[in-house]
Design an enzyme around this catalytic site. Structure first.
Site, PDB file in Angstrom:
ATOM      1  N   THR A 216      -4.134   8.789  -4.623  1.00 36.04           N
ATOM      2  CA  THR A 216      -4.234   8.866  -3.155  1.00 36.04           C
ATOM      3  C   THR A 216      -3.162   9.799  -2.596  1.00 36.04           C
ATOM      4  O   THR A 216      -3.423  10.607  -1.701  1.00 36.04           O
ATOM      5  CB  THR A 216      -4.082   7.457  -2.550  1.00 36.04           C
ATOM      6  OG1 THR A 216      -5.156   6.657  -3.039  1.00 36.04           O
ATOM      7  CG2 THR A 216      -4.138   7.484  -1.038  1.00 36.04           C
TER       8      THR A 216
ATOM      9  N   GLU B 261       0.840  -1.208   0.000  1.00 35.96           N
ATOM     10  CA  GLU B 261       0.000   0.000   0.000  1.00 35.96           C
ATOM     11  C   GLU B 261       0.877   1.261   0.000  1.00 35.96           C
ATOM     12  O   GLU B 261       0.568   2.248  -0.673  1.00 35.96           O
ATOM     13  CB  GLU B 261      -0.901  -0.041   1.242  1.00 35.96           C
ATOM     14  CG  GLU B 261      -1.904   1.059   1.368  1.00 35.96           C
ATOM     15  CD  GLU B 261      -3.029   0.984   0.349  1.00 35.96           C
ATOM     16  OE1 GLU B 261      -2.732   1.169  -0.841  1.00 35.96           O
ATOM     17  OE2 GLU B 261      -4.174   0.767   0.747  1.00 35.96           O
TER      18      GLU B 261
HETATM   19  N1  HSE Z   1      -7.337   6.448   4.273  1.00 36.55           N
HETATM   20  C1  HSE Z   1      -6.813   6.572   2.945  1.00 36.55           C
HETATM   21  C2  HSE Z   1      -7.022   7.993   2.465  1.00 36.55           C
HETATM   22  C3  HSE Z   1      -7.525   5.616   2.055  1.00 36.55           C
HETATM   23  O1  HSE Z   1      -8.175   8.437   2.500  1.00 36.55           O
HETATM   24  O2  HSE Z   1      -6.057   8.652   2.075  1.00 36.55           O
HETATM   25  C4  HSE Z   1      -7.056   5.664   0.623  1.00 36.55           C
HETATM   26  O3  HSE Z   1      -6.212   4.616   0.345  1.00 36.55           O
END
Ligand code: HSE
Length: 303
Positions: free
Chosen positions: A178, A125
């Site tokens: 992201t 990730e």
């Molecule tokens: N918690 C993460 C974000 C999830 O909102 O940046 C996205 O992978």
């Protein structure tokens, strides 16, 4: 061995980097073959244009981190059949990272726990988003709804199921990275907002243990992140209005977007919300995918 890796919704409005749930029927498939050569080799990817080199691929990075750590005397050749579009906000990179470690675990004599698998999946990730968060990989591995209560050390709680909840996913075809969606967030937040958000997350968790529908509905709100990210998603406020007009009980950005999730206590509410939202995007010349789903009690599994 062929496995299914579910798509996931992270944050769920009130639990940024902490809450997530797995979706039913939406996900990738991966095929694993044990090899005598050590390490991960990616032999095939369909459905998206992704790097084949293991060190540039989230499945390769997560899988290799695990194989090296446990000093496995074998390697794996992995085929990845992507069905979840990259950059869609429903856990595409997480499905590959979680799938890689889940698949390898199935080949071990002494399998690792879900918590240990999540730790390795987070390495993959991090390659995709620049940050080791677990709110997508945890539900992808555990299934159901998961809550990360700590990162150092990593601690994950599997929350009680919400069996009568239906989910709608709307994915307008724009890409949000992201990493970039994280960079636009403020580093500090007003105390009043932090209090409100803590109350929402606490209310959400309590509502699941008591199955208090009213508290559940009141709690799925985001005062911290959505105000900064919603401008990345065209027609966001109009889509929210459609969700309310169709008796949906919660609406928000799925992970870092652009997908939006919507919850309802009846499938008919989700279906009419999706039909009207798709029509709105189409009238505005934007392509969109929609899925009617439920929260899946199962994470990655062998098919
Ligand atoms: N918690 C993460 C974000 C999830 O909102 O940046 C996205 O992978």
């Amino acid at each position: 061995m062929r496995i299914f890796c579910p798509a996931t919704v992270a944050n769920v409005n009130c639990g940024f980097d902490s809450l997530g749930f797995a979706l039913e029927g939406i996900g990738d498939e991966m095929v694993f073959r044990k090899t005598t050569d050590k390490g991960v080799t990616i032999t095939k990817i369909t459905g998206d244009d992704l790097p084949m080199e293991a060190h540039n691929n989230v499945a390769g990075v997560a899988g290799n981190a695990m194989l090296e750590d446990i000093q496995a005397d074998f390697g794996v050749a992995i085929e990845i059949y992507k069905k979840i579009r990259c950059g869609s906000g429903i856990g595409s990179s997480s499905a590959s990272a979680a799938g890689a470690v889940y698949g390898i675990n199935q080949l071990l004599d002494e399998p690792l726990s879900n918590l240990e698998l999540t730790r390795y999946a987070m390495k993959g990730e991090a390659l995709a988003s620049g940050n080791e968060h677990a709110d997508n990989v945890a539900p992808c591995i555990y299934g159901g709804t998961t809550l990360v209560t700590g990162y150092s050390p990593l601690k994950i709680i599997a929350l009680p199921p919400m069996e009568t909840v239906y989910v709608g996913i709307l994915h307008p075809h724009i890409t949000i990275k992201t990493k970039e969606a994280r960079e636009i967030l403020p580093k500090t937040v007003p105390l009043a907002d932090a209090i409100k958000q803590s109350q929402h997350l606490a209310g959400f968790v309590a509502s699941l243990y008591e199955w208090d529908k009213e508290l559940f509905t009141e709690s799925i709100q985001d005062v911290l992140v959505e105000p900064h990210r919603k401008q990345l998603i065209p027609h966001f406020d109009e889509i929210r209005t459609i969700s309310k007009e169709n008796q949906c009980i919660a609406f928000g950005i799925s992970g870092s977007g652009p997908s939006m999730f919507c919850l309802a206590f009846a499938k008919a509410h989700i279906d009419s919300y999706l039909a009207k939202s798709v029509a709105l995007y189409q009238e505005n010349g934007l392509q969109v995918d929609s899925y009617s789903s439920r929260i899946s009690g199962t994470g990655c599994h062998i098919i």
